[in-house]
Design a protein around this motif. Structure first.
Motif, PDB file in Angstrom:
ATOM      1  N   ARG A 156     102.105 -31.499   0.999  1.00 20.74           N
ATOM      2  CA  ARG A 156     102.787 -30.661   1.126  1.00 20.74           C
ATOM      3  C   ARG A 156     103.730 -30.506  -0.563  1.00 20.74           C
ATOM      4  NH1 ARG A 156     103.516 -29.236   5.943  1.00 20.74           N
ATOM      5  NH2 ARG A 156     105.247 -29.121   5.843  1.00 20.74           N
ATOM      6  N   PHE A 157     103.652 -29.358  -0.954  1.00 20.41           N
ATOM      7  CA  PHE A 157     105.311 -29.048  -2.080  1.00 20.41           C
ATOM      8  C   PHE A 157     105.996 -27.808  -2.229  1.00 20.41           C
ATOM      9  CE2 PHE A 157     106.836 -29.801  -6.439  1.00 20.41           C
ATOM     10  CZ  PHE A 157     107.385 -31.028  -6.734  1.00 20.41           C
ATOM     11  N   PRO A 158     107.263 -27.805  -2.370  1.00 18.61           N
ATOM     12  CA  PRO A 158     108.249 -27.068  -2.375  1.00 18.61           C
ATOM     13  C   PRO A 158     107.850 -26.513  -4.069  1.00 18.61           C
ATOM     14  CG  PRO A 158     109.480 -29.029  -2.437  1.00 18.61           C
ATOM     15  CD  PRO A 158     107.905 -29.722  -1.982  1.00 18.61           C
ATOM     16  N   TYR A 159     107.353 -26.285  -3.955  1.00 17.70           N
ATOM     17  CA  TYR A 159     107.133 -25.389  -5.903  1.00 17.70           C
ATOM     18  C   TYR A 159     107.900 -24.784  -6.459  1.00 17.70           C
ATOM     19  CZ  TYR A 159     102.032 -27.145  -6.461  1.00 17.70           C
ATOM     20  OH  TYR A 159     100.376 -27.679  -6.493  1.00 17.70           O
ATOM     21  N   ILE A 160     108.473 -23.442  -5.025  1.00 14.10           N
ATOM     22  CA  ILE A 160     109.356 -22.750  -6.140  1.00 14.10           C
ATOM     23  C   ILE A 160     110.653 -23.387  -6.243  1.00 14.10           C
ATOM     24  CG2 ILE A 160     110.738 -20.945  -5.496  1.00 14.10           C
ATOM     25  CD1 ILE A 160     108.075 -19.797  -4.157  1.00 14.10           C
ATOM     26  N   PRO A 161     111.318 -24.158  -5.668  1.00 19.59           N
ATOM     27  CA  PRO A 161     112.678 -24.384  -5.580  1.00 19.59           C
ATOM     28  C   PRO A 161     112.675 -25.480  -6.500  1.00 19.59           C
ATOM     29  CG  PRO A 161     112.252 -25.237  -3.350  1.00 19.59           C
ATOM     30  CD  PRO A 161     111.320 -23.621  -3.650  1.00 19.59           C
ATOM     31  N   ILE A 162     112.018 -26.512  -6.521  1.00 16.83           N
ATOM     32  CA  ILE A 162     111.519 -27.454  -7.218  1.00 16.83           C
ATOM     33  C   ILE A 162     111.218 -27.104  -8.789  1.00 16.83           C
ATOM     34  CG2 ILE A 162     110.655 -29.687  -7.882  1.00 16.83           C
ATOM     35  CD1 ILE A 162     112.453 -30.219  -5.792  1.00 16.83           C
ATOM     36  N   GLY A 163     110.029 -26.437  -8.772  1.00 15.30           N
ATOM     37  CA  GLY A 163     109.552 -25.688 -10.085  1.00 15.30           C
ATOM     38  C   GLY A 163     110.898 -25.155 -10.928  1.00 15.30           C
ATOM     39  N   LEU A 164     112.187 -24.312 -10.162  1.00 11.06           N
ATOM     40  CA  LEU A 164     113.208 -23.630 -10.655  1.00 11.06           C
ATOM     41  C   LEU A 164     114.200 -25.009 -11.180  1.00 11.06           C
ATOM     42  CD1 LEU A 164     114.042 -20.274  -7.728  1.00 11.06           C
ATOM     43  CD2 LEU A 164     112.870 -20.459 -11.035  1.00 11.06           C
ATOM     44  N   TYR A 165     114.361 -26.056 -10.429  1.00 10.60           N
ATOM     45  CA  TYR A 165     115.234 -26.996 -11.225  1.00 10.60           C
ATOM     46  C   TYR A 165     114.035 -27.428 -11.880  1.00 10.60           C
ATOM     47  CZ  TYR A 165     118.858 -27.376  -7.174  1.00 10.60           C
ATOM     48  OH  TYR A 165     119.319 -27.083  -6.516  1.00 10.60           O
ATOM     49  N   LEU A 166     112.768 -27.967 -12.330  1.00 11.72           N
ATOM     50  CA  LEU A 166     112.767 -27.946 -13.039  1.00 11.72           C
ATOM     51  C   LEU A 166     112.539 -27.304 -14.466  1.00 11.72           C
ATOM     52  CD1 LEU A 166     109.653 -30.216 -11.461  1.00 11.72           C
ATOM     53  CD2 LEU A 166     111.695 -31.327 -12.658  1.00 11.72           C
ATOM     54  N   GLY A 167     112.463 -26.308 -14.313  1.00  7.06           N
ATOM     55  CA  GLY A 167     113.119 -25.020 -15.049  1.00  7.06           C
ATOM     56  C   GLY A 167     114.389 -24.992 -16.015  1.00  7.06           C
ATOM     57  N   ALA A 168     115.263 -25.682 -14.987  1.00  6.80           N
ATOM     58  CA  ALA A 168     116.422 -26.195 -15.650  1.00  6.80           C
ATOM     59  C   ALA A 168     117.107 -26.777 -16.026  1.00  6.80           C
ATOM     60  CB  ALA A 168     117.629 -25.689 -14.677  1.00  6.80           C
ATOM     61  N   ILE A 169     115.950 -28.010 -16.099  1.00  7.57           N
ATOM     62  CA  ILE A 169     116.069 -29.526 -16.978  1.00  7.57           C
ATOM     63  C   ILE A 169     115.662 -29.143 -17.953  1.00  7.57           C
ATOM     64  CG2 ILE A 169     115.342 -31.783 -16.699  1.00  7.57           C
ATOM     65  CD1 ILE A 169     115.899 -31.434 -13.910  1.00  7.57           C
ATOM     66  N   ALA A 170     114.707 -28.217 -17.759  1.00  7.64           N
ATOM     67  CA  ALA A 170     113.721 -28.163 -19.331  1.00  7.64           C
ATOM     68  C   ALA A 170     114.579 -27.462 -20.137  1.00  7.64           C
ATOM     69  CB  ALA A 170     112.026 -26.725 -19.153  1.00  7.64           C
ATOM     70  N   LEU A 171     115.111 -26.414 -19.978  1.00  2.00           N
ATOM     71  CA  LEU A 171     115.909 -25.819 -20.960  1.00  2.00           C
ATOM     72  C   LEU A 171     117.048 -26.936 -20.556  1.00  2.00           C
ATOM     73  CD1 LEU A 171     117.182 -22.424 -18.620  1.00  2.00           C
ATOM     74  CD2 LEU A 171     115.772 -22.926 -21.136  1.00  2.00           C
ATOM     75  N   ALA A 172     117.888 -28.101 -20.328  1.00  2.00           N
ATOM     76  CA  ALA A 172     118.724 -28.277 -20.559  1.00  2.00           C
ATOM     77  C   ALA A 172     118.010 -29.261 -22.015  1.00  2.00           C
ATOM     78  CB  ALA A 172     118.888 -29.138 -19.654  1.00  2.00           C
ATOM     79  N   LYS A 173     116.963 -30.061 -21.699  1.00  2.00           N
ATOM     80  CA  LYS A 173     116.487 -30.928 -22.266  1.00  2.00           C
ATOM     81  C   LYS A 173     116.421 -30.411 -24.056  1.00  2.00           C
ATOM     82  CE  LYS A 173     112.403 -33.848 -23.302  1.00  2.00           C
ATOM     83  NZ  LYS A 173     113.360 -34.510 -23.935  1.00  2.00           N
ATOM     84  N   ARG A 174     116.179 -29.070 -23.830  1.00  2.00           N
ATOM     85  CA  ARG A 174     115.679 -28.431 -24.999  1.00  2.00           C
ATOM     86  C   ARG A 174     116.928 -28.672 -26.039  1.00  2.00           C
ATOM     87  NH1 ARG A 174     115.121 -23.799 -27.331  1.00  2.00           N
ATOM     88  NH2 ARG A 174     113.225 -23.874 -28.402  1.00  2.00           N
ATOM     89  N   SER A 175     117.808 -27.765 -25.148  1.00  2.00           N
ATOM     90  CA  SER A 175     119.235 -27.359 -25.699  1.00  2.00           C
ATOM     91  C   SER A 175     120.165 -28.670 -25.991  1.00  2.00           C
ATOM     92  CB  SER A 175     119.977 -26.500 -24.279  1.00  2.00           C
ATOM     93  OG  SER A 175     119.211 -25.457 -24.463  1.00  2.00           O
ATOM     94  N   GLY A 176     119.792 -30.780 -25.641  1.00  2.00           N
ATOM     95  CA  GLY A 176     120.424 -31.547 -25.753  1.00  2.00           C
ATOM     96  C   GLY A 176     121.846 -31.692 -25.090  1.00  2.00           C
ATOM     97  N   ILE A 177     121.611 -31.332 -24.001  1.00  2.00           N
ATOM     98  CA  ILE A 177     122.522 -31.533 -22.276  1.00  2.00           C
ATOM     99  C   ILE A 177     122.491 -32.666 -22.211  1.00  2.00           C
ATOM    100  CG2 ILE A 177     123.359 -30.460 -20.328  1.00  2.00           C
ATOM    101  CD1 ILE A 177     123.843 -29.039 -22.395  1.00  2.00           C
TER     102      ILE A 177
END
Length: 256
Positions: A156-177
């Motif tokens: 199985r895979f915890p789509y929801i919490p992992i998806g939110l963390y990956l979303g934050a990482i995507a925001l960080a990557k595009r923002s030069g963090i």
């Protein structure tokens, strides 16, 4: 979850969810309503607000992320935010720097000495109760458990919490963090290790809505070392975040 979804996490995520940056007042309002439902009404971490919106002083310097179901009728699922340092006062502390002022091990890393425009904190990760609750589970805003990953026979895979963390990482990557900090439950590091993501503890535990540990993640290392199985869901989430920004830019040009 169907067999194909188990082995193509990107397909499985897109089938059930969509994630987007909250770049306008309507989407940010959805974020604040989800936070109020979870943090104020359900868990009582914050006081109930007359306008049913949970906000604080860090929202103005944050990038917000919203998760919804991908099918009609769409339902709000969860949200998180990436708190950036205040550009007008870069040395002003991020939330975790205040909460963990006495427990941070500055021999490991001292956030105050880093380029402040290249650090951020993931916080206010919240999942609505219909999408998170198990029997007897009432006191966590976005839990992840060992059983969420299933086993070799029934993955199985915890789509929801992992998806939110990956979303934050995507925001960080595009923002030069470069460096993300997070104040989270002690077992998160072991859960993320399953994904090839290293979370490094940088201080002692602190009582903050339960026992929490200050930790850090390196954005480029996360993307580089992500396990092969996880890369499809990362690509989907990264693309959806990017498309959200492109759509917002297009709308701005049309209205100009």
């Amino acid at each position: 979850m169907q067999l194909f979804d188990r082995f193509n996490l990107g397909h499985g995520f897109r089938k059930y969810f969509e994630i987007l940056p909250a770049l306008n007042d309507t989407l940010r309002d959805d974020v604040f309503r989800v936070r109020h439902e979870v943090y104020c009404q359900e868990l009582a971490f914050e006081p109930v607000r007359p306008d049913a919106r949970e906000t604080d002083e860090y929202d103005a310097q944050s990038l917000h992320c919203l998760l919804r179901t991908s099918h009609d009728p769409q339902r709000l699922v969860g949200c998180t935010r990436l708190v950036l340092t205040n550009p007008e006062s870069p040395q002003a502390p991020l939330p975790f720097e205040r909460t963990c002022a006495k427990t941070l091990d500055r021999s490991i890393i001292d956030p105050a000495r880093l380029p402040r425009e290249r650090i951020a904190e993931v916080s206010r990760l919240a999942v609505r109760s219909p999408f998170r609750r198990r029997r007897g589970e009432t006191d966590d805003s976005a839990p992840i458990h060992d059983e969420d990953f299933g086993n070799v026979v029934y993955p199985r895979f915890p789509y929801i919490p992992i998806g939110l963390y990956l979303g934050a990482i995507a925001l960080a990557k595009r923002s030069g963090i470069d460096t993300i900090f997070v104040l989270t439950e002690p077992r998160l590091a072991s859960h993320f290790a399953k994904l090839g993501v290293e979370i490094k503890q940088i201080g002692g535990p602190v009582e903050h809505r339960g026992m929490r540990i200050p930790s850090m993640m390196d954005v480029e290392s996360i993307v580089r070392n992500m396990r092969f199985l996880v890369k499809p869901i990362w690509r989907v989430i990264h693309d959806e975040i990017e498309n959200g920004y492109k759509g917002a830019a297009g709308s701005s040009q049309l209205s100009a």
